[in-house]
Write an enzyme that holds these catalytic residues in place. Structure first.
Site, short mmCIF file in Angstrom:
data_model
loop_
_atom_site.label_atom_id
_atom_site.label_comp_id
_atom_site.label_asym_id
_atom_site.label_seq_id
_atom_site.Cartn_x
_atom_site.Cartn_y
_atom_site.Cartn_z
N THR A 14 0.84 -1.21 0.00
CA THR A 14 0.00 0.00 0.00
C THR A 14 0.87 1.26 0.00
O THR A 14 0.47 2.28 -0.56
CB THR A 14 -0.98 0.03 1.19
OG1 THR A 14 -0.24 0.06 2.41
CG2 THR A 14 -1.92 -1.15 1.17
N ASN A 15 2.03 1.20 0.62
CA ASN A 15 2.92 2.37 0.58
C ASN A 15 3.50 2.56 -0.82
O ASN A 15 3.68 3.69 -1.27
CB ASN A 15 4.03 2.23 1.62
CG ASN A 15 3.54 2.62 3.01
OD1 ASN A 15 3.35 3.79 3.30
ND2 ASN A 15 3.29 1.62 3.84
N MET A 92 11.05 -6.97 4.20
CA MET A 92 11.24 -7.76 5.41
C MET A 92 12.55 -8.56 5.45
O MET A 92 12.66 -9.50 6.23
CB MET A 92 10.05 -8.73 5.57
CG MET A 92 8.72 -8.02 5.72
SD MET A 92 8.65 -6.97 7.17
CE MET A 92 8.57 -8.20 8.43
N ILE A 94 16.58 -8.74 6.28
CA ILE A 94 17.65 -8.02 6.99
C ILE A 94 18.77 -7.71 5.99
O ILE A 94 19.24 -8.61 5.28
CB ILE A 94 18.24 -8.90 8.12
CG1 ILE A 94 17.12 -9.34 9.07
CG2 ILE A 94 19.41 -8.21 8.82
CD1 ILE A 94 16.97 -8.64 10.35
N LEU A 95 19.17 -6.46 5.94
CA LEU A 95 20.23 -6.05 5.00
C LEU A 95 21.46 -5.64 5.79
O LEU A 95 21.35 -5.16 6.93
CB LEU A 95 19.72 -4.90 4.13
CG LEU A 95 18.51 -5.27 3.27
CD1 LEU A 95 17.87 -4.04 2.65
CD2 LEU A 95 18.89 -6.29 2.20
N ASN A 109 13.34 4.54 5.00
CA ASN A 109 12.41 3.51 5.49
C ASN A 109 11.21 4.19 6.13
O ASN A 109 11.33 5.29 6.66
CB ASN A 109 13.13 2.65 6.54
CG ASN A 109 12.24 1.56 7.11
OD1 ASN A 109 11.59 0.82 6.38
ND2 ASN A 109 12.20 1.45 8.44
N HIS A 111 8.40 3.57 9.14
CA HIS A 111 8.10 2.72 10.30
C HIS A 111 6.81 3.22 10.95
O HIS A 111 6.64 4.44 11.14
CB HIS A 111 9.27 2.79 11.30
CG HIS A 111 9.04 1.90 12.49
ND1 HIS A 111 9.23 0.54 12.44
CD2 HIS A 111 8.59 2.18 13.73
CE1 HIS A 111 8.92 0.02 13.62
NE2 HIS A 111 8.53 1.00 14.42
C1 GRF Z 1 3.87 -0.55 6.72
O1 GRF Z 1 3.14 -0.49 7.89
C2 GRF Z 1 5.22 0.09 6.92
O2 GRF Z 1 5.20 1.11 7.87
C3 GRF Z 1 6.03 -1.06 7.43
O3 GRF Z 1 5.57 -2.17 6.70
C4 GRF Z 1 4.21 -1.97 6.30
C5 GRF Z 1 4.14 -2.20 4.82
O4 GRF Z 1 2.82 -2.17 4.34
N1 GRF Z 1 7.45 -0.80 7.30
P1 GRF Z 1 2.54 -2.13 2.79
O5 GRF Z 1 3.17 -3.37 2.16
O6 GRF Z 1 3.11 -0.86 2.24
O7 GRF Z 1 1.03 -2.16 2.65
#
Ligand code: GRF
Length: 215
Positions: A14-15, A92, A94-95, A109, A111
């Protein structure tokens, strides 16, 4: 010269969608999303990339012997694509330091909490919101930051808060933070980077005024 952006994803994206939509509205001047790199072929974010005509790639940790090896493969891919800005949008894997050395102050990033609360190792996904509710905070929110070797500890670019409601569950709080904070902040931060408006000194990020166009 336009900055070439790679968005790294693992899930729903979604981001990523918020970035694609902002780009479509012309809100990321000076930047272009040129690649979406997923940690798994199953990531729905790859469908979103396809829908927007953005090339998708998969770099899976399970195909490499170590975190360092997968990071090296990623850096090579980013260099091949001539990328200037790396956006971690729910990535997801680790880098290791190879990425942050190659892209110093050029990896960002998002968060879903107000850092330094509810962040760090093991604090991801719904856990973040569970912890915020358990603690009883009255506001939570989202943070966009530059990525350094230390998890969730790099210089903060933007933060936005929302109020926690008495009836909130981790799911409702997560949704409100996404809608009201994450989907706005991430495109804003990317736009600022692409317009060279982020100056970093130690931990402090200063947002520079917009450059005036020469007449
Ligand atoms: C989001 O909540 C972001 O803050 C976190 O991972 C989630 C990713 O969601 N780092 P999406 O895949 O962008 O829907």
């Amino acid at each position: 010269m336009s900055k070439r952006i790679a968005v790294l994803v693992s899930g729903g994206g979604t981001n990523l969608q918020a970035l694609i939509d902002a780009q479509g509205r012309g809100e990321i001047p000076g930047g272009e999303i040129v690649a979406v790199i997923a940690s798994t072929p199953e990531a729905y974010a790859l469908e979103r990339a396809k829908g927007a005509g953005i090339p998708g790639y998969v770099i899976a940790r399970s195909d490499y012997p170590s975190a360092q090896a997968v990071t090296q493969a990623l850096v090579e891919q980013l260099r091949d694509l001539d990328v200037h800005l790396v956006v971690l949008a729910g990535f997801m894997t680790i880098l290791t330091r190879e990425l942050f050395q190659a892209y110093e102050n050029a990896v960002i990033n998002i968060h879903p909490s107000l850092i330094p609360s509810f962040c760090g190792k093991g604090c991801y996904g719904l856990h973040v919101h569970e912890k915020a509710l358990e603690y009883g905070v009255k506001v939570s929110g989202a943070t966009v930051h530059f990525v350094t070797e230390e998890c969730d500890a790099g210089p903060i670019i933007l933060q936005k808060a929302v109020e926690v409601q008495p009836e909130d569950t981790p799911e409702t709080l997560q949704r409100r933070i996404m809608e009201q904070c994450e989907w706005k902040l991430l495109p804003q931060a990317v736009a600022l980077f692409c317009q060279d408006r982020l100056a970093v000194e130690g931990r402090i990020v200063t947002i520079l005024p917009p450059k005036t166009q020469a007449m």
